[in-house]
Design a protein around this motif. Structure first.
Motif, short mmCIF file in Angstrom:
data_model
loop_
_atom_site.label_atom_id
_atom_site.label_comp_id
_atom_site.label_asym_id
_atom_site.label_seq_id
_atom_site.Cartn_x
_atom_site.Cartn_y
_atom_site.Cartn_z
N ASP A 72 0.84 -1.21 0.00
CA ASP A 72 0.00 0.00 0.00
C ASP A 72 0.87 1.26 0.00
OD1 ASP A 72 -2.22 -1.58 -0.02
OD2 ASP A 72 -2.76 -1.28 2.08
N ALA A 75 2.17 1.69 -3.45
CA ALA A 75 1.14 2.23 -4.36
C ALA A 75 1.04 3.74 -4.20
CB ALA A 75 -0.21 1.56 -4.07
N GLU A 76 1.07 4.19 -2.95
CA GLU A 76 1.00 5.64 -2.71
C GLU A 76 2.21 6.35 -3.33
OE1 GLU A 76 -0.25 7.55 1.32
OE2 GLU A 76 1.94 7.58 1.25
N ASP A 81 -3.13 2.71 -7.92
CA ASP A 81 -4.22 2.31 -7.02
C ASP A 81 -3.78 1.08 -6.22
OD1 ASP A 81 -5.82 4.32 -7.95
OD2 ASP A 81 -6.78 3.10 -9.49
N TYR A 82 -3.03 0.21 -6.87
CA TYR A 82 -2.52 -1.01 -6.22
C TYR A 82 -1.09 -1.26 -6.69
CZ TYR A 82 -7.42 -1.97 -5.29
OH TYR A 82 -8.71 -1.86 -4.88
N LYS A 240 -3.63 0.66 -12.13
CA LYS A 240 -4.69 1.67 -11.97
C LYS A 240 -6.00 0.96 -12.31
CE LYS A 240 -3.52 6.37 -11.88
NZ LYS A 240 -2.21 6.81 -12.29
N GLU A 241 -6.94 1.08 -11.39
CA GLU A 241 -8.21 0.36 -11.56
C GLU A 241 -9.04 1.01 -12.67
OE1 GLU A 241 -10.03 0.06 -7.76
OE2 GLU A 241 -10.92 -1.89 -8.23
#
Ligand SMILES: Cc1ncc(COP(=O)(O)O)c(C=O)c1O
Length: 489
Positions: A72, A75-76, A81-82, A240-241
């Motif tokens: 996480d 991802a940031e 997003d993931y 990215k979702e």
């Protein structure tokens, strides 16, 4: 959690500090059961965290604890997003990207000069590759990326493609207008998969090309180990979702990954992410300064040329990474291979790669002016000794036509094959890869129909001494083709 934290590395340290009695693998048990010489060399610290997915240490295949926290944070840091950690290099992450979007018979648009992991995934999935020719730089004899125009043409002709794969930046640090390429693909709802093997650092400095996540790409396979400070084999897959499902990504990545995931590699991803997020900008700024110093000095040396910003301006050369030093040596009258060997023998310098016309040196936060000055000293001496030994190396790079694909690479790979004489192979379906390196573009991939022009192209390249790569012991006398079953009379 903040970017200053390293939950995975810290979790391992805390676990090791408890000094648990281990009745689980790895059987070396903190190094005690291991060869003493290796143990001493590697050190007890490393061996104490060479652990496995026991309860307190989470599981890369279904992360809920310290691995999830580390992913996480990554991802940031990468604007995804993931983020998924890969202990099977960027090759594993690339195969995951391709197999997430493609099943048997699905089309995927790819540059012709893709890394072998893309072709492996195309064979595993049974996908149908639609190739785009990358731009070739005839001056340097290397291939760049694909252009917005060629992407538009490929997508307009194949609007049903399940994905577009882009190499950004290339091994040599050159990138196309990725943002526009993403916009074109997204206007057709086609997800963009980025091979970012050579660009983990670009996200962290505005003077470097735009990263995949900044450009809005759907997935990127990013080698943290190459330029981001983690251990060899550790990479990430950013998602990215929207057009792709992160759940599907996790499933495919898990299918392709060992169940014995190395915690040394995973922890090194955690700490590399922290370093990039916290000090990346500062470190990369210093690296760019150092690389620009080396570039400037090389360009003062007679008959050497180090590529810089002047390369920009074409559709394929939208931006570049100045920390990559492409050094053209063709005016010295010797090949890049010879320069590589000379630097090894005379100065104990190892370059990243060499080809007929160039050497490539990479500069990272691991370098200082000391190494830079040794390289410069070596190159000055090389230039002084070698100038005009022979003619300038000719760097004319011709491109072969892309043959018609008669079978998917998977069908060709699994088909019954036979060897036929090279000169009698025209019209047959080839079962193997043949490429000329540089510029590393395949002439044939499995499933393509052999053409006379491409046979001639191979012969011409061999005649002028260009390295034609094929299967082992390839000597252009025989080719492996799909077996034909003749009717019984
Ligand atoms: C363009 C490109 N993509 C992918 C890879 C694969 O990366 P890895 O070695 O991390 O599997 C490489 C490796 O050199 C590469 O050059």
């Amino acid at each position: 959690m903040s970017q200053f934290e390293t939950p995975l590395f810290n979790g391992l340290l805390e676990h090791a500090k408890k000094n648990p009695i281990q009745f689980h693998i790895p059987g070396h048990k903190k190094g005690v059961g291991m060869d003493a010489d290796f143990r001493e060399f590697i050190g007890d610290n490393a061996l104490s965290i060479d652990l496995i997915n026991i309860g307190p240490l989470d599981d890369l295949h279904a992360p809920k604890g310290i691995i999830k926290q580390a992913q996480d944070l990554a991802a940031e840091a990468f604007g995804a997003d993931y983020t998924f950690f890969s202990v099977q290099g960027t090759s594993g992450a690339i195969m995951t990207m391709v197999m997430t979007v493609c099943g048997p018979g699905d089309k995927i648009i790819v540059p012709r000069n893709v890394h072998k992991s893309v072709m492996s995934a195309i064979i595993f999935s049974g996908a149908l590759p639609i190739f785009i020719h990358p731009e070739v730089d005839e001056q340097l004899g290397i291939s760049h990326g694909i252009t917005t125009d060629s992407v538009t043409r490929a997508i307009e002709q194949n609007p049903d493609a399940k994905g577009l794969l882009v190499i950004n930046p290339t091994y040599f640090g050159i990138s196309a207008d990725l943002k526009q390429i993403v916009e074109i693909a997204h206007s057709f709802d086609i997800p963009v998969l980025v091979d970012e093997a050579h660009g983990v650092h670009i996200h962290f400095h505005e003077k470097l090309p735009m990263s995949a996540m900044q450009a809005g790409a759907d997935m990127s396979a990013t080698s943290v180990h190459k330029l981001g400070g983690s251990m060899t084999q550790s990479s990430i897959l950013n998602v990215k979702e929207g057009l792709v499902s992160p759940k599907r990504v996790q499933t495919i990545l898990s299918m392709l990954t060992t169940t014995s995931t190395s915690y040394l590699l995973l922890a090194s991803l955690d700490v590399a992410r922290k370093q990039l997020a916290v000090k990346g900008h500062e470190l990369i700024e210093e690296t760019i300064q150092l690389a620009q110093y080396i570039r400037h000095e090389i360009n003062q040396i007679e008959h050497l040329y180090c590529v810089g910003a002047e390369i920009l301006g074409s559709m394929a050369t939208f931006d570049y990474d100045p920390t990559k030093l492409i050094i053209s040596v063709k005016e010295l009258g010797i090949t890049g291979y010879e320069v590589e060997k000379w630097l090894r023998g005379m100065y104990n310098i190892e370059v990243e790669l060499s080809d007929l016309y160039n050497i490539l040196c990479i500069v990272t936060p691991g370098d200082t002016k000391r190494e830079a000055d040794i390289l410069l000293k070596a190159l000055r001496e090389l230039s002084k000794n070698r100038i005009k030994r022979t003619e300038q190396i000719e760097s004319k790079v011709l491109l072969p036509d892309i043959p018609l694909l008669a079978l998917t690479p998977r069908d060709a790979f699994y088909a019954e094959t036979e060897l036929v004489p090279f000169d009698q192979s025209e019209g047959r379906i080839i079962a193997e890869f043949i490429m000329v390196y540089p510029p590393g573009i395949p002439i044939f991939i499995p499933g393509e129909i052999i053409t006379k022009d491409n046979l001639l192209y191979i012969k011409k390249n061999i005649e002028v001494g260009l390295p034609v790569q094929g299967p082992e012991n390839f000597d252009a006398r025989m080719l492996r083709v799909i077996k034909e079953h003749k009717a019984i009379q």
